[in-house]
Design a protein around this motif. Sequence first.
Motif, PDB file in Angstrom:
ATOM      1  N   LEU A 212       0.825  -1.162  -0.156  1.00 22.73           N
ATOM      2  CA  LEU A 212       0.065  -0.002  -0.099  1.00 22.73           C
ATOM      3  C   LEU A 212       0.872   1.422   0.145  1.00 22.73           C
ATOM      4  O   LEU A 212       1.797   1.310   0.740  1.00 22.73           O
ATOM      5  CB  LEU A 212      -0.925   0.017   1.218  1.00 22.73           C
ATOM      6  CG  LEU A 212      -1.868  -1.193   1.302  1.00 22.73           C
ATOM      7  CD1 LEU A 212      -2.645  -1.092   2.711  1.00 22.73           C
ATOM      8  CD2 LEU A 212      -2.643  -1.048   0.362  1.00 22.73           C
ATOM      9  N   ASP A 213       0.642   2.204  -0.884  1.00 30.33           N
ATOM     10  CA  ASP A 213       1.367   3.220  -0.998  1.00 30.33           C
ATOM     11  C   ASP A 213       0.604   4.456  -0.413  1.00 30.33           C
ATOM     12  O   ASP A 213      -0.156   5.355  -0.740  1.00 30.33           O
ATOM     13  CB  ASP A 213       1.608   3.658  -2.575  1.00 30.33           C
ATOM     14  CG  ASP A 213       2.535   4.684  -2.641  1.00 30.33           C
ATOM     15  OD1 ASP A 213       3.377   5.179  -1.685  1.00 30.33           O
ATOM     16  OD2 ASP A 213       2.509   5.459  -3.894  1.00 30.33           O
ATOM     17  N   LEU A 214       0.684   4.622   1.095  1.00 34.96           N
ATOM     18  CA  LEU A 214       0.118   5.483   1.731  1.00 34.96           C
ATOM     19  C   LEU A 214       0.832   6.682   2.205  1.00 34.96           C
ATOM     20  O   LEU A 214       1.621   6.996   2.240  1.00 34.96           O
ATOM     21  CB  LEU A 214      -0.181   5.000   3.408  1.00 34.96           C
ATOM     22  CG  LEU A 214      -0.844   3.534   3.258  1.00 34.96           C
ATOM     23  CD1 LEU A 214      -0.741   2.921   4.793  1.00 34.96           C
ATOM     24  CD2 LEU A 214      -2.172   3.418   2.678  1.00 34.96           C
ATOM     25  N   ASP A 215      -0.222   7.771   1.987  1.00 35.34           N
ATOM     26  CA  ASP A 215       0.462   9.179   2.370  1.00 35.34           C
ATOM     27  C   ASP A 215       0.381   9.472   3.742  1.00 35.34           C
ATOM     28  O   ASP A 215       0.058   8.780   4.494  1.00 35.34           O
ATOM     29  CB  ASP A 215      -0.294  10.364   1.484  1.00 35.34           C
ATOM     30  CG  ASP A 215      -1.636  10.473   1.761  1.00 35.34           C
ATOM     31  OD1 ASP A 215      -2.128  10.068   2.816  1.00 35.34           O
ATOM     32  OD2 ASP A 215      -2.407  10.702   1.019  1.00 35.34           O
ATOM     33  N   ILE A 216       0.819  10.433   4.143  1.00 31.23           N
ATOM     34  CA  ILE A 216       0.897  10.830   5.627  1.00 31.23           C
ATOM     35  C   ILE A 216      -0.387  11.044   6.397  1.00 31.23           C
ATOM     36  O   ILE A 216      -0.380  10.558   7.245  1.00 31.23           O
ATOM     37  CB  ILE A 216       1.759  12.089   5.811  1.00 31.23           C
ATOM     38  CG1 ILE A 216       2.309  12.541   7.365  1.00 31.23           C
ATOM     39  CG2 ILE A 216       1.043  13.560   5.318  1.00 31.23           C
ATOM     40  CD1 ILE A 216       3.389  11.312   7.541  1.00 31.23           C
ATOM     41  N   LYS A 217      -1.320  11.571   5.645  1.00 33.96           N
ATOM     42  CA  LYS A 217      -2.678  11.595   6.057  1.00 33.96           C
ATOM     43  C   LYS A 217      -3.018  10.223   6.501  1.00 33.96           C
ATOM     44  O   LYS A 217      -3.757   9.899   7.416  1.00 33.96           O
ATOM     45  CB  LYS A 217      -3.565  12.284   5.293  1.00 33.96           C
ATOM     46  CG  LYS A 217      -4.916  12.626   5.945  1.00 33.96           C
ATOM     47  CD  LYS A 217      -5.923  13.211   5.022  1.00 33.96           C
ATOM     48  CE  LYS A 217      -7.175  13.372   5.676  1.00 33.96           C
ATOM     49  NZ  LYS A 217      -8.260  14.266   4.712  1.00 33.96           N
TER      50      LYS A 217
ATOM     51  N   LEU B  39      -1.491   7.538   7.258  1.00 30.66           N
ATOM     52  CA  LEU B  39      -0.751   6.846   8.388  1.00 30.66           C
ATOM     53  C   LEU B  39      -1.208   7.244   9.678  1.00 30.66           C
ATOM     54  O   LEU B  39      -0.749   6.701  10.646  1.00 30.66           O
ATOM     55  CB  LEU B  39       0.719   7.041   8.053  1.00 30.66           C
ATOM     56  CG  LEU B  39       1.231   6.488   6.791  1.00 30.66           C
ATOM     57  CD1 LEU B  39       2.763   6.999   6.759  1.00 30.66           C
ATOM     58  CD2 LEU B  39       1.099   4.883   7.111  1.00 30.66           C
ATOM     59  N   GLN B  40      -1.790   8.317   9.816  1.00 32.74           N
ATOM     60  CA  GLN B  40      -2.437   8.967  11.044  1.00 32.74           C
ATOM     61  C   GLN B  40      -3.703   8.129  11.457  1.00 32.74           C
ATOM     62  O   GLN B  40      -4.255   7.563  10.699  1.00 32.74           O
ATOM     63  CB  GLN B  40      -2.735  10.442  10.932  1.00 32.74           C
ATOM     64  CG  GLN B  40      -1.524  11.366  10.584  1.00 32.74           C
ATOM     65  CD  GLN B  40      -1.873  12.665  10.457  1.00 32.74           C
ATOM     66  OE1 GLN B  40      -3.053  13.080  10.083  1.00 32.74           O
ATOM     67  NE2 GLN B  40      -0.845  13.511  10.293  1.00 32.74           N
ATOM     68  N   SER B  41      -3.703   8.215  12.807  1.00 31.99           N
ATOM     69  CA  SER B  41      -4.923   7.105  13.386  1.00 31.99           C
ATOM     70  C   SER B  41      -6.425   8.208  13.105  1.00 31.99           C
ATOM     71  O   SER B  41      -6.167   9.269  13.012  1.00 31.99           O
ATOM     72  CB  SER B  41      -4.535   7.245  14.808  1.00 31.99           C
ATOM     73  OG  SER B  41      -5.261   6.071  15.393  1.00 31.99           O
ATOM     74  N   PRO B  42      -7.330   7.514  12.980  1.00 28.40           N
ATOM     75  CA  PRO B  42      -7.594   6.270  12.745  1.00 28.40           C
ATOM     76  C   PRO B  42      -7.284   5.736  11.279  1.00 28.40           C
ATOM     77  O   PRO B  42      -7.729   6.456  10.503  1.00 28.40           O
ATOM     78  CB  PRO B  42      -9.045   6.097  13.297  1.00 28.40           C
ATOM     79  CG  PRO B  42      -9.713   7.156  12.806  1.00 28.40           C
ATOM     80  CD  PRO B  42      -8.650   8.339  12.792  1.00 28.40           C
ATOM     81  N   ARG B  43      -6.614   4.422  11.207  1.00 29.72           N
ATOM     82  CA  ARG B  43      -6.445   3.961   9.788  1.00 29.72           C
ATOM     83  C   ARG B  43      -7.648   3.048   9.563  1.00 29.72           C
ATOM     84  O   ARG B  43      -8.040   2.310  10.007  1.00 29.72           O
ATOM     85  CB  ARG B  43      -5.160   3.090   9.848  1.00 29.72           C
ATOM     86  CG  ARG B  43      -3.970   3.923  10.484  1.00 29.72           C
ATOM     87  CD  ARG B  43      -2.947   3.121  10.346  1.00 29.72           C
ATOM     88  NE  ARG B  43      -1.670   3.863  11.211  1.00 29.72           N
ATOM     89  CZ  ARG B  43      -0.836   3.176  11.871  1.00 29.72           C
ATOM     90  NH1 ARG B  43      -0.865   2.063  11.886  1.00 29.72           N
ATOM     91  NH2 ARG B  43       0.111   3.819  12.644  1.00 29.72           N
ATOM     92  N   ARG B  44      -7.951   3.381   8.226  1.00 27.08           N
ATOM     93  CA  ARG B  44      -9.015   2.513   7.616  1.00 27.08           C
ATOM     94  C   ARG B  44      -8.589   1.855   6.316  1.00 27.08           C
ATOM     95  O   ARG B  44      -7.878   2.482   5.524  1.00 27.08           O
ATOM     96  CB  ARG B  44     -10.142   3.267   7.367  1.00 27.08           C
ATOM     97  CG  ARG B  44     -10.845   4.287   8.336  1.00 27.08           C
ATOM     98  CD  ARG B  44     -11.748   3.455   9.107  1.00 27.08           C
ATOM     99  NE  ARG B  44     -12.073   4.192  10.088  1.00 27.08           N
ATOM    100  CZ  ARG B  44     -11.886   4.236  11.383  1.00 27.08           C
ATOM    101  NH1 ARG B  44     -10.682   3.679  11.669  1.00 27.08           N
ATOM    102  NH2 ARG B  44     -12.505   4.954  12.247  1.00 27.08           N
ATOM    103  N   HIS B  45      -8.976   0.448   6.143  1.00 23.76           N
ATOM    104  CA  HIS B  45      -8.484  -0.243   4.840  1.00 23.76           C
ATOM    105  C   HIS B  45      -9.608  -1.058   4.507  1.00 23.76           C
ATOM    106  O   HIS B  45     -10.479  -1.347   5.220  1.00 23.76           O
ATOM    107  CB  HIS B  45      -7.309  -1.056   4.973  1.00 23.76           C
ATOM    108  CG  HIS B  45      -5.949  -0.407   5.071  1.00 23.76           C
ATOM    109  ND1 HIS B  45      -5.468   0.667   4.509  1.00 23.76           N
ATOM    110  CD2 HIS B  45      -5.206  -0.403   6.169  1.00 23.76           C
ATOM    111  CE1 HIS B  45      -4.346   1.063   4.975  1.00 23.76           C
ATOM    112  NE2 HIS B  45      -4.353   0.395   6.064  1.00 23.76           N
TER     113      HIS B  45
END
Length: 58
Positions: free
Chosen positions: A16-21, A23-29
């Motif tokens: 997953l190519d995640l940006d900084i936002k 990576l912040q809590s809460p994470r959702r996939h």
Amino acid sequence: MSTKKLEVIKVVTNKLDLDIKQLQSPRRHCCDVLPSSTGDMMEVAIRECKDDELIYMH
């Protein structure tokens, strides 16, 4: 799919190519339950949620 005969749950994902936002809590996939040719295995693919996809929380 009946869970009575389930013996294997396989979870897969691409990197997953995640940006900084993201990576912040809460994470959702999100995920997709993939079709299986056998009744004893379930395959779940984890992925990033699409823009207008709803997320259900308990």
